[in-house]
Scaffold this motif. Structure first.
Motif, PDB file in Angstrom:
ATOM      1  N   PHE A 211       0.842  -1.208   0.000  1.00 40.69           N
ATOM      2  CA  PHE A 211       0.000   0.000   0.000  1.00 40.69           C
ATOM      3  C   PHE A 211       0.871   1.250   0.000  1.00 40.69           C
ATOM      4  CE2 PHE A 211      -2.129   3.399   2.398  1.00 40.69           C
ATOM      5  CZ  PHE A 211      -3.205   3.623   1.552  1.00 40.69           C
ATOM      6  N   LEU A 212       1.902   1.274   0.841  1.00 41.10           N
ATOM      7  CA  LEU A 212       2.786   2.438   0.895  1.00 41.10           C
ATOM      8  C   LEU A 212       3.554   2.621  -0.407  1.00 41.10           C
ATOM      9  CD1 LEU A 212       4.125   2.122   4.554  1.00 41.10           C
ATOM     10  CD2 LEU A 212       2.708   3.975   3.635  1.00 41.10           C
ATOM     11  N   THR A 223       1.494   3.666 -12.703  1.00 37.93           N
ATOM     12  CA  THR A 223       0.663   3.203 -13.813  1.00 37.93           C
ATOM     13  C   THR A 223       1.433   2.239 -14.704  1.00 37.93           C
ATOM     14  OG1 THR A 223      -0.611   5.258 -13.798  1.00 37.93           O
ATOM     15  CG2 THR A 223      -0.668   3.952 -15.817  1.00 37.93           C
ATOM     16  N   ARG A 224       2.679   2.570 -15.013  1.00 37.80           N
ATOM     17  CA  ARG A 224       3.462   1.700 -15.894  1.00 37.80           C
ATOM     18  C   ARG A 224       3.754   0.352 -15.251  1.00 37.80           C
ATOM     19  NH1 ARG A 224       6.065   6.638 -17.245  1.00 37.80           N
ATOM     20  NH2 ARG A 224       7.798   6.216 -15.814  1.00 37.80           N
ATOM     21  N   LEU A 225       3.826   0.328 -13.919  1.00 34.54           N
ATOM     22  CA  LEU A 225       4.067  -0.935 -13.222  1.00 34.54           C
ATOM     23  C   LEU A 225       2.788  -1.736 -13.019  1.00 34.54           C
ATOM     24  CD1 LEU A 225       6.596   0.171 -10.436  1.00 34.54           C
ATOM     25  CD2 LEU A 225       7.091  -0.914 -12.646  1.00 34.54           C
ATOM     26  N   GLY A 226       1.662  -1.176 -13.414  1.00 32.78           N
ATOM     27  CA  GLY A 226       0.391  -1.885 -13.289  1.00 32.78           C
ATOM     28  C   GLY A 226      -0.126  -1.950 -11.867  1.00 32.78           C
ATOM     29  N   LEU A 227       0.248  -0.966 -11.032  1.00 26.80           N
ATOM     30  CA  LEU A 227      -0.212  -0.939  -9.647  1.00 26.80           C
ATOM     31  C   LEU A 227      -1.511  -0.148  -9.569  1.00 26.80           C
ATOM     32  CD1 LEU A 227       3.210  -0.214  -7.887  1.00 26.80           C
ATOM     33  CD2 LEU A 227       2.053  -2.422  -8.123  1.00 26.80           C
ATOM     34  N   GLU A 228      -2.538  -0.782  -9.086  1.00 25.90           N
ATOM     35  CA  GLU A 228      -3.853  -0.142  -9.033  1.00 25.90           C
ATOM     36  C   GLU A 228      -3.900   0.922  -7.938  1.00 25.90           C
ATOM     37  OE1 GLU A 228      -8.570  -1.426  -8.519  1.00 25.90           O
ATOM     38  OE2 GLU A 228      -6.959  -2.888  -8.178  1.00 25.90           O
ATOM     39  N   TRP A 229      -4.597   2.010  -8.219  1.00 26.17           N
ATOM     40  CA  TRP A 229      -4.786   3.073  -7.229  1.00 26.17           C
ATOM     41  C   TRP A 229      -6.172   3.656  -7.416  1.00 26.17           C
ATOM     42  CZ3 TRP A 229      -2.587   4.049  -2.862  1.00 26.17           C
ATOM     43  CH2 TRP A 229      -2.762   5.283  -2.228  1.00 26.17           C
ATOM     44  N   THR A 230      -6.975   3.576  -6.358  1.00 31.19           N
ATOM     45  CA  THR A 230      -8.373   3.982  -6.440  1.00 31.19           C
ATOM     46  C   THR A 230      -8.643   5.206  -5.579  1.00 31.19           C
ATOM     47  OG1 THR A 230      -9.055   2.612  -4.581  1.00 31.19           O
ATOM     48  CG2 THR A 230      -8.999   1.561  -6.759  1.00 31.19           C
ATOM     49  N   ALA A 231      -9.850   5.762  -5.722  1.00 35.50           N
ATOM     50  CA  ALA A 231     -10.260   6.883  -4.879  1.00 35.50           C
ATOM     51  C   ALA A 231     -10.307   6.460  -3.413  1.00 35.50           C
ATOM     52  CB  ALA A 231     -11.626   7.400  -5.332  1.00 35.50           C
ATOM     53  N   ARG A 235      -8.227   8.116  -0.193  1.00 37.21           N
ATOM     54  CA  ARG A 235      -8.810   8.525   1.093  1.00 37.21           C
ATOM     55  C   ARG A 235      -8.104   7.826   2.255  1.00 37.21           C
ATOM     56  NH1 ARG A 235     -13.555   8.037  -2.081  1.00 37.21           N
ATOM     57  NH2 ARG A 235     -13.960   5.952  -1.250  1.00 37.21           N
ATOM     58  N   ARG A 236      -7.817   6.562   2.067  1.00 41.33           N
ATOM     59  CA  ARG A 236      -7.113   5.815   3.120  1.00 41.33           C
ATOM     60  C   ARG A 236      -5.722   6.397   3.350  1.00 41.33           C
ATOM     61  NH1 ARG A 236      -4.912  -0.347   2.424  1.00 41.33           N
ATOM     62  NH2 ARG A 236      -3.863  -0.527   4.444  1.00 41.33           N
ATOM     63  N   PHE A 237      -5.037   6.768   2.276  1.00 43.40           N
ATOM     64  CA  PHE A 237      -3.701   7.333   2.425  1.00 43.40           C
ATOM     65  C   PHE A 237      -3.767   8.699   3.103  1.00 43.40           C
ATOM     66  CE2 PHE A 237       0.238   9.289   0.434  1.00 43.40           C
ATOM     67  CZ  PHE A 237       1.110   8.639   1.287  1.00 43.40           C
ATOM     68  N   ALA A 238      -4.797   9.468   2.802  1.00 42.88           N
ATOM     69  CA  ALA A 238      -4.967  10.768   3.461  1.00 42.88           C
ATOM     70  C   ALA A 238      -5.126  10.582   4.970  1.00 42.88           C
ATOM     71  CB  ALA A 238      -6.167  11.501   2.880  1.00 42.88           C
ATOM     72  N   ARG A 239      -5.872   9.561   5.378  1.00 43.01           N
ATOM     73  CA  ARG A 239      -6.023   9.282   6.808  1.00 43.01           C
ATOM     74  C   ARG A 239      -4.693   8.850   7.423  1.00 43.01           C
ATOM     75  NH1 ARG A 239     -10.777   6.736   4.812  1.00 43.01           N
ATOM     76  NH2 ARG A 239      -9.801   4.675   5.013  1.00 43.01           N
ATOM     77  N   THR A 240      -3.966   8.019   6.695  1.00 41.02           N
ATOM     78  CA  THR A 240      -2.655   7.567   7.179  1.00 41.02           C
ATOM     79  C   THR A 240      -1.714   8.748   7.364  1.00 41.02           C
ATOM     80  OG1 THR A 240      -2.916   5.447   6.022  1.00 41.02           O
ATOM     81  CG2 THR A 240      -0.683   6.077   6.668  1.00 41.02           C
TER      82      THR A 240
END
Length: 281
Positions: A211-212, A223-231, A235-240
């Motif tokens: 996740f980090l 994006t090029r590594l194919g790592l998904e990132w959602t809305a 939000r979870r990262f903002a809380r972290t």
């Protein structure tokens, strides 16, 4: 001329901040995204077999050349150059060396950027004057390690541009895939740890580490590594970030780097008293 790395200066305050550890995975991904570094890690690193020892050695090395004083930094710089001199091989039909100037400078560049990113994500972004002092100090450290002056830009704004342009040339490779597999399957740090305890710990650690990585790797590379990132991830990262930022404010500034400074002094002492290694586990 940059001031030496002493109490109160920018590198002293930020390089060993405990929040930097949250970017350990990001730094590894950015380093092995470089094709020469990827080949060297593939052929010469033992991190897949014993990542915990490798992690401790890396932390000890970093602590010495920033917090170990001038003599300790010179000693560690000589040791690292001698070690990397043996890391050679072939990749894509071409001979490579771990001391390839561009690759060697890039590894240092990732270590320069990580504390700045850590403060941007989890603390208070460095001011322009702090960035100028910090970068000048870290360039001096790089020169001690053998990074040629011409291989790193002269100023922080130029460094940021160099950093972005270098990352824009990266994409997936075998070593990055191996790194992700290692995170998911890493062995126990101690044989005394029961398997029944380690399995859920490993699963939680892998989930948090990935996740980090997804959160802090530059978006274009993610994006090029194919790592998904959602809305929802955003939000979870903002809380972290808010939680870590609050924790950071509760820790007095000198204590934020105490662990790295202590390790640096310990390792300088051990270099001067090598027989003491016999008493370590």
């Amino acid at each position: 001329m940059a001031p030496p790395v002493v109490r109160g200066t920018a590198a002293w305050r930020y390089f060993g901040d405990f929040r930097d550890l949250l970017l350990a995975g990001q730094v590894l991904v950015l380093q092995v995204a470089h094709p020469v570094v990827a080949a060297g890690v593939r052929d010469h690193s033992g991190y897949t077999e014993d990542p915990w020892t490798r992690l401790m050695r890396t932390g000890a090395s970093l602590s010495i050349y920033v917090y170990g004083g001038a003599e300790g930094a010179r000693f560690e710089a000589d040791r690292l150059r001698e070690l990397h001199r043996t890391f050679t091989g072939f990749a894509d039909g071409r001979r490579y060396s771990a001391l390839n100037p561009g690759a060697y400078a890039w590894v240092h560049a990732t270590l320069v950027m990580a504390p700045v990113d850590a403060q941007r994500f989890f603390g208070r972004p460095l001011s322009p004057s702090e960035l100028d002092e910090y970068y000048a100090q870290m360039c001096d450290v790089g020169r001690l390690l053998g990074v040629r002056e011409r291989d790193l830009p002269a100023s922080w704004p130029e460094f940021e541009q160099y950093y972005r342009e270098t990352i824009s040339s990266f994409g997936p490779n075998e070593t990055i895939r191996t790194l992700f597999d290692t995170i998911a399957t890493v062995g126990k740090p101690s044989p005394r740890l029961p398997d029944a305890w380690w399995r859920p710990i490993r699963k939680a650690h892998a989930r948090a580490q990935m996740f980090l990585i997804r959160a802090t790797v530059p978006a274009e590379l993610r994006t090029r590594l194919g790592l998904e990132w959602t809305a929802a991830d955003e939000r979870r990262f903002a809380r972290t970030r808010r939680m870590v930022r609050l924790l950071g404010t509760l820790v007095p500034p000198p204590l934020r780097t105490a662990h790295m400074r202590w390790v640096g002094k310990l390792n300088v002492w051990l270099r001067a008293h090598p027989r003491a290694y016999r008493f370590l586990p």
